[in-house]
Design an enzyme around this catalytic site. Structure first.
Site, mmCIF file in Angstrom:
data_model
loop_
_atom_site.group_PDB
_atom_site.id
_atom_site.type_symbol
_atom_site.label_atom_id
_atom_site.label_comp_id
_atom_site.label_asym_id
_atom_site.label_seq_id
_atom_site.Cartn_x
_atom_site.Cartn_y
_atom_site.Cartn_z
ATOM 1 N N CYS A 129 0.873 -1.165 0.000
ATOM 2 C CA CYS A 129 0.000 0.000 0.000
ATOM 3 C C CYS A 129 0.917 1.224 0.000
ATOM 4 O O CYS A 129 2.094 1.121 0.339
ATOM 5 C CB CYS A 129 -0.907 -0.018 1.217
ATOM 6 S SG CYS A 129 -2.375 0.986 1.007
ATOM 7 N N CYS A 189 -4.298 -1.124 -2.029
ATOM 8 C CA CYS A 189 -4.857 0.213 -2.219
ATOM 9 C C CYS A 189 -4.684 0.609 -3.683
ATOM 10 O O CYS A 189 -3.758 0.159 -4.346
ATOM 11 C CB CYS A 189 -4.237 1.240 -1.288
ATOM 12 S SG CYS A 189 -2.493 1.554 -1.481
ATOM 13 N N CYS A 248 6.041 -0.620 -9.802
ATOM 14 C CA CYS A 248 6.623 -1.398 -8.707
ATOM 15 C C CYS A 248 8.069 -1.742 -9.012
ATOM 16 O O CYS A 248 8.460 -1.826 -10.175
ATOM 17 C CB CYS A 248 5.848 -2.696 -8.506
ATOM 18 S SG CYS A 248 4.226 -2.469 -7.783
#
Length: 164
Positions: A11, A87, A95
């Site tokens: 998140c 989220c 990422c």
């Protein structure tokens, strides 16, 4: 993949949803799963409402800390088998590279830390998030992972993420 499976919950702030998920997975996983949590922009501390809820649910919160996802992309980090974003903002972010190509899925939930109102209203938002994560994690932990091919596993994880 062989157990124990390493699971990372992501998140943005790593203060609420991902911390809750880490705690639940470590309990529900019964040693088959080792959960971790991290954030793209960690707040530096777990949300007090998240810690309070976990304590009421019988968790030792000594594990809880807000940390960067960089820890899990660094040399010596655990090899991740699963990565879940919990989220919406973390799901849309670029990422880091996760060695080993872990299976990933998006399990987005509203941010309980963003709820405005009384402490009771905030606590209710955290309780709702906890219940949703608990249901999803129980469904995940019950999957016969060793018998599922990669595409079926990915589809099942996506289905779990859409469940209420």
């Amino acid at each position: 993949m062989t157990a124990p499976f390493h699971v990372l919950f992501l998140c943005t702030g790593n203060s609420a949803r991902s911390i809750l998920a880490e705690a639940i997975m470590n309990r529900e996983g019964n040693g088959r799963f080792i959960a971790h949590s991290a954030g793209s922009r960690p707040t530096g501390a777990p949300n007090p409402f998240a810690l309070s809820l976990l304590q009421r649910e019988g968790f030792d919160t000594g594990f809880a800390r807000s940390k960067s996802w960089d820890e899990f992309a660094a040399p010596g980090a655990p090899k991740l088998d699963f990565v879940f974003t919990v989220c919406d903002s973390a799901a849309a972010e670029e990422c880091p590279y996760w060695p080993g190509q872990p299976v990933s899925a998006h399990w987005g939930l509203p941010d309980p830390a963003a709820v405005q109102g009384s402490d009771a209203e905030k606590a209710l938002a955290f309780a709702d998030t906890y219940r949703a994560l608990n249901r999803r994690i129980q469904a995940f932990a019950a999957l016969p992972i060793a018998t599922l091919d990669a595409l079926t596993l990915k589809a099942r994880l996506t289905e779990i993420g859409r469940s209420e």
